[in-house]
Design a protein around this motif. Structure first.
Motif, short mmCIF file in Angstrom:
data_model
loop_
_atom_site.label_atom_id
_atom_site.label_comp_id
_atom_site.label_asym_id
_atom_site.label_seq_id
_atom_site.Cartn_x
_atom_site.Cartn_y
_atom_site.Cartn_z
N MET A 60 3.95 5.91 -5.31
CA MET A 60 3.91 5.97 -6.94
C MET A 60 2.57 6.82 -7.53
O MET A 60 2.86 7.50 -8.49
N THR A 61 1.49 6.92 -6.82
CA THR A 61 0.44 7.48 -7.04
C THR A 61 0.71 9.18 -6.87
O THR A 61 0.57 9.83 -7.59
N GLU A 62 1.19 9.30 -5.59
CA GLU A 62 1.67 10.66 -5.31
C GLU A 62 2.84 11.34 -6.33
O GLU A 62 2.74 12.32 -6.85
N GLY B 244 3.15 10.21 -9.49
CA GLY B 244 2.44 10.23 -10.50
C GLY B 244 1.81 11.82 -10.80
O GLY B 244 1.51 12.31 -11.83
N ALA B 245 0.92 11.96 -9.66
CA ALA B 245 0.46 13.35 -9.66
C ALA B 245 1.25 14.56 -9.84
O ALA B 245 0.64 15.65 -10.07
N ASP C 239 2.35 1.88 -3.58
CA ASP C 239 1.42 2.32 -4.50
C ASP C 239 1.05 3.83 -3.99
O ASP C 239 0.73 4.47 -5.12
N THR C 240 1.01 4.14 -3.07
CA THR C 240 0.54 5.39 -2.65
C THR C 240 1.71 6.34 -2.86
O THR C 240 1.25 7.28 -3.55
N GLU D 14 7.64 6.18 -13.91
CA GLU D 14 7.81 5.14 -13.16
C GLU D 14 9.29 5.16 -12.53
O GLU D 14 9.96 4.16 -12.37
N ARG E 69 0.89 -1.17 -0.04
CA ARG E 69 0.06 0.04 0.05
C ARG E 69 0.91 1.24 0.09
O ARG E 69 0.46 2.21 -0.66
#
Length: 452
Positions: A45-47, A49-50, A42-43, A57, A39
């Protein structure tokens, strides 16, 4: 054009496939059942990406590019030519057996390579200092975390680390310390370039093929001090609402201390023989402290007192050393997805490396009799008598390997030595369950004469 520069060509060749690395990380975390780790990954990488990165990546590459821009701006403020700075690039490598290096090519372009492991080790120090800011100095916590790191590097060839889980405010401080430490490591290498140092020796690249007694201390001190000034300048930019003597700007001194110690720790933990003779950590620390302003010096001295004590304790190998045990970090919030059995294995591996020389000879005398393998004892006696080449030959290493392992001008990691011995013991018919302990014992015993 930049594409025509030799350093840029090498930079493009060396870039790591981070998408594959991320995929491997997810697979490993899934195998370990570390749902929280998944988790968090993934969090993150999401942040990331934003933020609209050029390489969605590759957070390591994006961070390094940001560091390079900041350090080039700082060095330009200190008088370096923008034209010269335009001919040096930096790349992060997924390699553990070096820390950082600067290579100057025949066209005078430059390439700085930094290992992921060095950036990771900066984080280990930063987390421990973040914890100290909340709980007070606890050198044994950093000592324990560093010893774990050393065992992973020395035996398994991995930059494995324990995570110190911090409260949000302390975690933010740790992230800042790690960032500033990475700035210093990078700035040191860039300083070699802009100062016109032509020596192949780098204080941050102990795996280079250079004489072990290289005369490079003055160049390294010059690069250290110039790097400190550059990190200070980036802090002044970061906290531009404060006067130059503001307390926040002094955090750069802490980053410099961490960066220097992270590289020193790599040298002490990984290598039987290092590629260059570098100034001792306390001497380098003293030079940095003399360069600092009073408020910087006070903050950095507090950091160094804690970190140097822990680093020296953690990097001591052999009789009298205190091996890793989870009791070292007591109630500190340490996390690892690996189970208790793995920690126990780490504890045993380290304990084997902390014995007097006589213990190894007695061990091989005993197991040689029990297994009816007298060559184990014969090799141990030769190693104890200061005959490493004969010991390695008796243990079954091929002639070509022995020459490289015994060459005093070639750097040698403990892991490389251990893996060679493990392969030789396998070829001699030792069982799998004997290889770990006897391989570590043999490597530890023969390390002393090989290091001379």
């Amino acid at each position: 054009m930049s594409g025509e520069r030799l350093a840029f060509r090498q930079y493009k060749k060396l870039q790591v496939n981070r998408a594959r690395q991320l995929s491997q990380m997810r697979v490993r975390l899934t195998e370990l059942g570390d749902d929280r780790g998944l988790r968090e990954l993934d969090t993150m990488m999401t942040e990331f990406g934003a933020t609209g990165p050029q390489a969605p990546e590759d957070p390591v590459g994006e961070t390094l590019a940001e560091l390079v821009r900041e350090m080039k701006d700082a060095l330009a403020d200190l008088g370096a030519s923008r034209t010269i700075l335009g001919d040096v690039w930096a790349v992060a490598l997924k390699r553990d057996a070096f820390s950082a290096r600067m290579t100057r090519f025949t066209d005078n372009s430059g390439l700085v390579a930094v290992s992921d492991a060095t950036l990771s080790l900066c984080g280990v120090y930063a987390q421990a200092l973040g914890l100290a800011g909340r709980r007070g100095p606890e050198p044994q916590v950093l000592t324990g975390v560093l010893r774990y790191y050393y065992v992973q590097q020395r035996v398994f060839g991995l930059a494995g680390k324990l995570e110190i889980r911090l409260e949000p405010e302390a975690a933010e401080t740790a992230v800042l310390f790690q960032y500033l430490a990475a700035q210093f490591v990078l700035a040191h290498e860039l300083a070699h370039y802009v100062l016109g140092h032509t020596s192949a020796v780098s204080a941050f690249a102990p795996d280079e093929y250079v004489p072990v007694c290289s005369e490079s201390h003055q160049l390294e001190t010059e690069a250290d001090l110039h790097a400190l000034r550059a990190v200070r300048r980036t802090c002044e930019r970061l906290f531009d609402e404060l006067p130059p003597e503001g307390g926040e700007a002094a955090l750069g001194a802490v980053g410099a201390a961490i960066g220097m110690l992270a590289v020193h720790a790599t040298e002490q933990g990984l290598f039987v023989r290092r590629g260059a003779s570098h100034p001792p950590a306390r001497k380098r620390a003293a030079a940095l402290l003399r360069e600092m302003r009073p408020n910087e010096r006070k903050l950095a001295q507090e950091t160094l007192d804690l970190a140097l004590t822990a680093t020296e304790a953690a990097s001591t190998i052999g009789a009298g050393a205190v091996p890793f045990t989870p009791a070292m970090y007591g109630s500190a919030p340490i996390h690892t997805p690996l189970g208790p059995s793995y920690l126990k294995t780490t504890e045993v591996c380290d304990a084997i490396q902390c014995r007097p020389r006589e213990w190894y000879v007695e061990l091989f005398d005993q197991v040689g009799r029990e297994l009816n393998e007298p060559w184990l004892a014969d090799g141990a006696h030769l190693a104890a008598e200061g005959e490493p080449a004969l010991a390695l030959r008796t243990w079954g290493l091929p002639k070509g390997s022995i020459g490289a392992l015994c060459d005093p001008e070639q750097p040698l990691t403990f892991n490389a030595l251990y893996m060679k011995l493990r392969a030789a013991f396998t070829s001699r018919g030792l069982r799998e369950d004997h290889l770990l302990a006897y391989g570590i014992a043999a490597a530890t015993l023969v390390s002393e004469p090989l290091s001379e």
